[in-house]
Design an enzyme around this catalytic site. Structure first.
Site, PDB file in Angstrom:
ATOM      1  N   ARG A 156       0.804  -1.317  -0.299  1.00 54.28           N
ATOM      2  CA  ARG A 156       0.282  -0.260  -0.157  1.00 54.28           C
ATOM      3  C   ARG A 156       1.154   0.721  -0.011  1.00 54.28           C
ATOM      4  NH1 ARG A 156      -1.697   1.765   5.001  1.00 54.28           N
ATOM      5  NH2 ARG A 156      -2.127  -0.273   5.701  1.00 54.28           N
ATOM      6  N   ASP A 196      -8.594  19.221 -13.711  1.00 54.77           N
ATOM      7  CA  ASP A 196      -9.320  17.405 -14.716  1.00 54.77           C
ATOM      8  C   ASP A 196      -8.981  17.381 -15.753  1.00 54.77           C
ATOM      9  OD1 ASP A 196     -10.505  15.119 -14.869  1.00 54.77           O
ATOM     10  OD2 ASP A 196     -11.968  15.366 -13.439  1.00 54.77           O
ATOM     11  N   TYR A 210     -18.180  16.953 -14.120  1.00 51.74           N
ATOM     12  CA  TYR A 210     -18.034  15.463 -14.352  1.00 51.74           C
ATOM     13  C   TYR A 210     -19.157  15.337 -13.045  1.00 51.74           C
ATOM     14  CZ  TYR A 210     -17.307  10.344 -14.188  1.00 51.74           C
ATOM     15  OH  TYR A 210     -17.566   8.771 -13.933  1.00 51.74           O
ATOM     16  N   LYS A 247      -9.553   6.793 -18.569  1.00 50.83           N
ATOM     17  CA  LYS A 247     -10.051   7.179 -20.187  1.00 50.83           C
ATOM     18  C   LYS A 247      -9.119   6.822 -21.019  1.00 50.83           C
ATOM     19  CE  LYS A 247     -13.456   7.711 -18.024  1.00 50.83           C
ATOM     20  NZ  LYS A 247     -13.755   9.326 -17.246  1.00 50.83           N
TER      21      LYS A 247
HETATM   22  C1  LIG Z   1     -14.325   9.306 -15.826  1.00 51.54           C
HETATM   23  C2  LIG Z   1     -13.469  10.854 -15.060  1.00 51.54           C
HETATM   24  C3  LIG Z   1     -14.339  10.332 -13.503  1.00 51.54           C
HETATM   25  C4  LIG Z   1     -14.102   9.812 -12.557  1.00 51.54           C
HETATM   26  O1  LIG Z   1     -12.841   8.364 -13.113  1.00 51.54           O
HETATM   27  P1  LIG Z   1     -13.499   7.297 -12.718  1.00 51.54           P
HETATM   28  O2  LIG Z   1     -11.861   6.175 -13.400  1.00 51.54           O
HETATM   29  O3  LIG Z   1     -14.336   6.711 -13.715  1.00 51.54           O
HETATM   30  O4  LIG Z   1     -13.448   6.996 -10.971  1.00 51.54           O
HETATM   31  C5  LIG Z   1     -13.697  12.269 -13.258  1.00 51.54           C
HETATM   32  N1  LIG Z   1     -13.183  12.959 -14.631  1.00 51.54           N
HETATM   33  C6  LIG Z   1     -14.420  13.370 -15.727  1.00 51.54           C
HETATM   34  C7  LIG Z   1     -13.554  14.374 -16.441  1.00 51.54           C
HETATM   35  C8  LIG Z   1     -14.236  11.287 -15.878  1.00 51.54           C
HETATM   36  O5  LIG Z   1     -14.407  11.171 -17.546  1.00 51.54           O
END
Ligand SMILES: *Cc1c(COP(=O)(O)O)cnc(C)c1O
Length: 384
Positions: free
Chosen positions: A50, A174, A102, A199
């Protein structure tokens, strides 16, 4: 070193040290704990998985390289990364977030962290000077997405950073929608960059993960402490999968964009399409800023059909190649209906305020042949 070289090599250096076997691919270190020869000395710096794991460490090194950052940390999901960043704050602190943040981020803010005394407001700002009226004495963080989801709004990152400079307010971006290939927020003055690894970074719809990149040493130490304290770590297997995905990031991103531009052109001319949202369109309100801060417009686009909810559903059901699915940034094209899928948890009134109508469709353009994608969209449009 240039981006594509870093994506392939940083963190992936063969181990020529004594006992190393020169693997050109980082091994998956599954051990949860690491034995010591000397009681007071961890072997190779590792104690317990961890707090530190060699596969995750290799990925974290690689991720730092992608955003021109000094430090990076990998988490079990994008939301685990967001949770960990929020743990930097204290009860009564105030956060200003972009209004069409998001959906999962909004839910975490409003339905979890509000209960711990954090205050959030969602505001429509594309420039730093628009923040003036929202900033309070206890404002500690500005939460930016650019382009946003699903309307691809653009925020002038440098202008927001200019505004927060010297104010003891952290600026977080983000950067999931652009990937570090097209946009590097730290270079524009941001304090923290965050991604959903799920993504574009992993890119193959087979990893759920998240990460944070930054340059400030003290802040980095605190995030590393929180990653261990809260246990929000990415697994060794997912770290390996992500390292593998990133190796082709610089091949995938230009293809995502090239396909998107062709699809945008097709959709913009189609008589059954009311409006197309893509930062690369000169008619897009954020086009000038996008041109300034991004090296490409990316692979995400949205469009509104002429018609209602039923028309949107009929269109989606008629597609043959493009899958109806949430998520984005993968090699395969994914399409979704924000009003009933990703943004169903946002009340209809709120959706209308942001501009998410019942006929809005979001498309994550994959790396397939653009002719096939356009034919698929064309035949589905003909059915409505
Ligand atoms: C998918 C996404 C998240 C969250 O990520 P996860 O891996 O699904 O927890 C946060 N911000 C954006 C812009 C996203 O597209």
């Amino acid at each position: 070193m240039k981006f594509s070289t870093k994506a392939v090599h940083v963190g992936n250096e063969p181990n020529f040290k004594k006992g190393g076997s020169g693997d050109v691919v980082i091994p998956i270190h599954l051990a949860t704990t690491f034995a010591r020869k000397k009681v007071n000395q961890p072997t190779g710096g590792y104690e317990y998985s961890r707090s530190g794991n060699p596969t995750r460490y290799a990925l974290e090194k690689n991720l730092a390289g992608l955003e021109n950052a000094e430090y990076a940390y990998a988490f079990s999901s994008g939301l685990a990364a967001i949770t960990t960043v929020l743990l930097l704050l204290k009860s009564n602190d105030h956060i200003i977030a972009i209004d069409d943040v998001y959906g999962g981020t909004r839910r975490l803010f409003n339905q979890v962290f509000k209960n711990f005394g954090l205050n959030f407001i969602f505001a429509n700002f594309s420039h730093g000077n628009q923040l003036k009226n929202h900033v309070r004495e206890n404002t500690k963080m500005i939460w930016i997405e650019s382009p946003t989801n699903p309307l691809l709004k653009i925020v002038d990152i440098a202008s927001v950073c200019q505004f927060t400079k010297g104010k003891n307010i952290l600026t977080l971006v983000d950067n999931t929608f652009s990937s570090p290939y097209f946009q590097k927020p730290l270079d524009l003055g941001a304090d923290i960059v965050l991604h959903s690894i799920t993504k574009y970074l992993a890119g193959h719809s087979d990893v759920v993960g998240g990460c944070v990149m930054l340059n400030d040493k003290k802040l980095a130490e605190r995030i590393k402490f929180l990653q261990n304290a809260a246990g929000t770590i990415l697994s060794p297997f997912d770290s390996y999968q992500t390292l593998k995905g990133i190796k082709t990031l610089s091949l995938r991103m230009p293809r995502h964009e090239e396909n998107s531009k062709k699809i945008v052109k097709f959709l913009s001319r189609h008589h059954k399409v009311k409006k197309v949202f893509y930062p690369g369109l000169v008619t897009h309100p954020g086009n000038q800023i996008a041109r300034k801060q991004m090296s490409g417009f990316g692979g995400m686009l949205s469009f509104e059909l002429k018609g209602d909810y039923k028309i949107a559903v009929k269109f989606l059901k008629s597609l043959k190649i493009i899958s109806i699915a949430e998520s984005l940034g993968a090699v395969e094209s994914l399409i979704e209906h924000p009003a009933s899928m990703t943004h169903a948890s946002v009340p209809k009134k709120e959706r209308a305020k942001i501009g998410i109508s019942d006929s809005l469709i979001r498309l994550s353009v994959g790396i397939e042949d653009s002719d096939d994608l356009i034919s698929d969209l064309k035949q589905a449009l003909e059915k409505i």
